[in-house]
Motif scaffolding. Structure first.
Motif, PDB file in Angstrom:
ATOM      1  N   UNK A  89       0.838  -1.203   0.000  1.00 50.46           N
ATOM      2  CA  UNK A  89       0.000   0.000   0.000  1.00 50.46           C
ATOM      3  C   UNK A  89       0.876   1.259   0.000  1.00 50.46           C
ATOM      4  N   UNK A  90       1.933   1.247   0.796  1.00 46.79           N
ATOM      5  CA  UNK A  90       2.851   2.383   0.829  1.00 46.79           C
ATOM      6  C   UNK A  90       3.507   2.589  -0.533  1.00 46.79           C
ATOM      7  N   UNK A  91       3.944   1.500  -1.159  1.00 45.08           N
ATOM      8  CA  UNK A  91       4.588   1.601  -2.466  1.00 45.08           C
ATOM      9  C   UNK A  91       3.607   2.069  -3.540  1.00 45.08           C
ATOM     10  N   UNK A  92       2.349   1.704  -3.405  1.00 41.36           N
ATOM     11  CA  UNK A  92       1.343   2.075  -4.402  1.00 41.36           C
ATOM     12  C   UNK A  92       0.888   3.522  -4.239  1.00 41.36           C
ATOM     13  N   UNK A  93       0.745   3.985  -3.000  1.00 43.33           N
ATOM     14  CA  UNK A  93       0.133   5.289  -2.752  1.00 43.33           C
ATOM     15  C   UNK A  93       1.121   6.419  -2.535  1.00 43.33           C
ATOM     16  N   UNK A  94       2.371   6.114  -2.289  1.00 43.37           N
ATOM     17  CA  UNK A  94       3.356   7.168  -2.031  1.00 43.37           C
ATOM     18  C   UNK A  94       3.517   8.066  -3.256  1.00 43.37           C
ATOM     19  N   UNK A  95       3.665   9.343  -3.012  1.00 48.18           N
ATOM     20  CA  UNK A  95       3.885  10.300  -4.103  1.00 48.18           C
ATOM     21  C   UNK A  95       5.255  10.948  -4.032  1.00 48.18           C
ATOM     22  N   UNK A  96       5.957  10.792  -2.896  1.00 47.33           N
ATOM     23  CA  UNK A  96       7.262  11.431  -2.734  1.00 47.33           C
ATOM     24  C   UNK A  96       8.340  10.447  -2.288  1.00 47.33           C
ATOM     25  N   UNK A  97       8.088   9.724  -1.198  1.00 45.25           N
ATOM     26  CA  UNK A  97       9.136   8.850  -0.668  1.00 45.25           C
ATOM     27  C   UNK A  97       8.538   7.688   0.123  1.00 45.25           C
ATOM     28  N   UNK A  98       9.329   6.633   0.227  1.00 46.11           N
ATOM     29  CA  UNK A  98       8.998   5.471   1.053  1.00 46.11           C
ATOM     30  C   UNK A  98      10.274   5.026   1.756  1.00 46.11           C
ATOM     31  N   UNK A  99      10.140   4.660   3.018  1.00 40.21           N
ATOM     32  CA  UNK A  99      11.269   4.120   3.777  1.00 40.21           C
ATOM     33  C   UNK A  99      10.908   2.710   4.241  1.00 40.21           C
ATOM     34  N   UNK A 100      11.780   1.762   3.938  1.00 42.55           N
ATOM     35  CA  UNK A 100      11.682   0.408   4.457  1.00 42.55           C
ATOM     36  C   UNK A 100      12.800   0.191   5.461  1.00 42.55           C
ATOM     37  N   UNK A 101      12.490  -0.477   6.558  1.00 42.86           N
ATOM     38  CA  UNK A 101      13.515  -0.938   7.491  1.00 42.86           C
ATOM     39  C   UNK A 101      13.261  -2.416   7.718  1.00 42.86           C
ATOM     40  N   UNK A 102      14.194  -3.251   7.255  1.00 45.79           N
ATOM     41  CA  UNK A 102      14.099  -4.703   7.395  1.00 45.79           C
ATOM     42  C   UNK A 102      15.489  -5.261   7.624  1.00 45.79           C
ATOM     43  N   UNK A 103      15.716  -5.986   8.708  1.00 43.80           N
ATOM     44  CA  UNK A 103      17.057  -6.531   8.961  1.00 43.80           C
ATOM     45  C   UNK A 103      17.546  -7.460   7.862  1.00 43.80           C
ATOM     46  N   UNK A 104      16.696  -8.424   7.493  1.00 45.46           N
ATOM     47  CA  UNK A 104      17.071  -9.395   6.470  1.00 45.46           C
ATOM     48  C   UNK A 104      16.283  -9.147   5.195  1.00 45.46           C
ATOM     49  N   UNK A 105      16.898  -9.372   4.060  1.00 40.95           N
ATOM     50  CA  UNK A 105      16.266  -9.161   2.745  1.00 40.95           C
ATOM     51  C   UNK A 105      16.544 -10.382   1.877  1.00 40.95           C
ATOM     52  N   UNK A 106      15.532 -11.171   1.620  1.00 43.78           N
ATOM     53  CA  UNK A 106      15.712 -12.413   0.868  1.00 43.78           C
ATOM     54  C   UNK A 106      14.887 -12.396  -0.410  1.00 43.78           C
ATOM     55  N   UNK A 107      15.248 -13.261  -1.333  1.00 38.58           N
ATOM     56  CA  UNK A 107      14.492 -13.384  -2.582  1.00 38.58           C
ATOM     57  C   UNK A 107      13.081 -13.905  -2.342  1.00 38.58           C
ATOM     58  N   UNK A 108      12.886 -14.581  -1.225  1.00 41.19           N
ATOM     59  CA  UNK A 108      11.556 -15.083  -0.890  1.00 41.19           C
ATOM     60  C   UNK A 108      10.610 -13.924  -0.576  1.00 41.19           C
ATOM     61  N   UNK A 109      11.073 -12.967   0.201  1.00 44.26           N
ATOM     62  CA  UNK A 109      10.255 -11.817   0.546  1.00 44.26           C
ATOM     63  C   UNK A 109      10.262 -10.740  -0.525  1.00 44.26           C
ATOM     64  N   UNK A 110      11.448 -10.485  -1.064  1.00 47.10           N
ATOM     65  CA  UNK A 110      11.573  -9.504  -2.147  1.00 47.10           C
ATOM     66  C   UNK A 110      11.378 -10.234  -3.470  1.00 47.10           C
TER      67      UNK A 110
END
Length: 245
Positions: A89-110
């Motif tokens: 929803x944040x990625x769809x509705x943002x008009x200026x910026x988005x901040x993600x904070x996630x310790x781990x980043x995997x191909x399963x989630x991303x």
């Protein structure tokens, strides 16, 4: 008998006669003053009416603002699906910026869906910042310093999406920022709302049957909360920028 009084004339005393003659002269200034007071009263009435209308509008506006600021200020996020929906929803509705904070980043989630949502943001001119890196991994699994980082062993599963994320940074250098902050926080925030909770969105996604009791978070529209999250992220250290030991 009435005929006897037919020709009788009513007599006036000199004082009554004088008052009768002066009456029209005395009444003119009085009626003039009454007319002036009447006009003044109309003007005062108009002014009071406008004042009341302005006060009513001001009160209504203030009351509506209070209602708006307290309406849907926050709500609970349950399960993997709730957290992922908030992120998309944040990625769809943002008009200026988005901040993600996630310790781990995997191909399963991303996955493809998340990748396409990121690219859609970039194409709309939206900036994305990603704070990543589990704090206990920095210095052991993640070797940071001098503006970059490396891994102590090849292709760690906890960071399997970093290759794809680095490619995005090369493709959109002015739109995408990676910040190695060393954290256990999980956060998604844009200019209009934020979602914070236990779910690491970029490392997981909903199963066929989502366990609502496995992850829990909070969705908020509160501008003060958004400001706190933004300041927290900007003040967080970037370990990749530090000199290697």
């Amino acid at each position: 008998m009435l005929s006897k009084f037919a020709n009788i004339q009513y007599l006036r005393s000199p004082d009554l006669e004088s008052m009768y003659n002066q009456y029209p002269l005395e009444i003119i200034p009085i009626t003039t003053k009454l007319d002036e007071l009447h006009e003044l009263t109309k003007e005062i009435t108009k002014t009071l009416t406008k004042l009341c209308i302005n006060v009513d509008l001001s009160f209504a506006t203030t009351y509506q603002h209070i209602l708006d600021s307290n309406t849907c200020k926050s709500s609970v996020i349950k399960g993997h699906s709730g957290h992922r929906k908030a992120a998309l929803k944040a990625l769809k509705e943002a008009s200026k910026w988005v901040i993600f904070v996630n310790p781990w980043t995997t191909n399963y989630g991303f996955d493809v869906e998340m990748l396409e949502a990121y690219i859609s943001c970039f194409n709309r001119g939206v900036n994305i910042s990603l704070g990543w890196g589990f704090q206990r991994d920095i210095g052991s699994l993640i070797i940071p310093g001098n503006g970059c980082w490396s891994f102590s062993r090849p292709n760690p599963w906890q960071y399997s999406a970093m290759g794809q994320l680095q490619k995005l940074r090369q493709q959109y250098p002015d739109k995408f920022r990676l910040k190695l902050i060393g954290t256990h926080a999980k956060l998604v925030v844009c200019e209009s709302f934020a979602a914070i909770g236990s779910c690491n969105v970029l490392c997981s996604k909903p199963r066929s049957e989502d366990d609502l009791y496995e992850e829990l978070g909070l969705f908020t529209h509160n501008p003060s909360d958004i400001k706190v999250f933004l300041e927290w992220f900007e003040k967080a250290p970037n370990w990749a920028e530090r000199k290697a030991g």
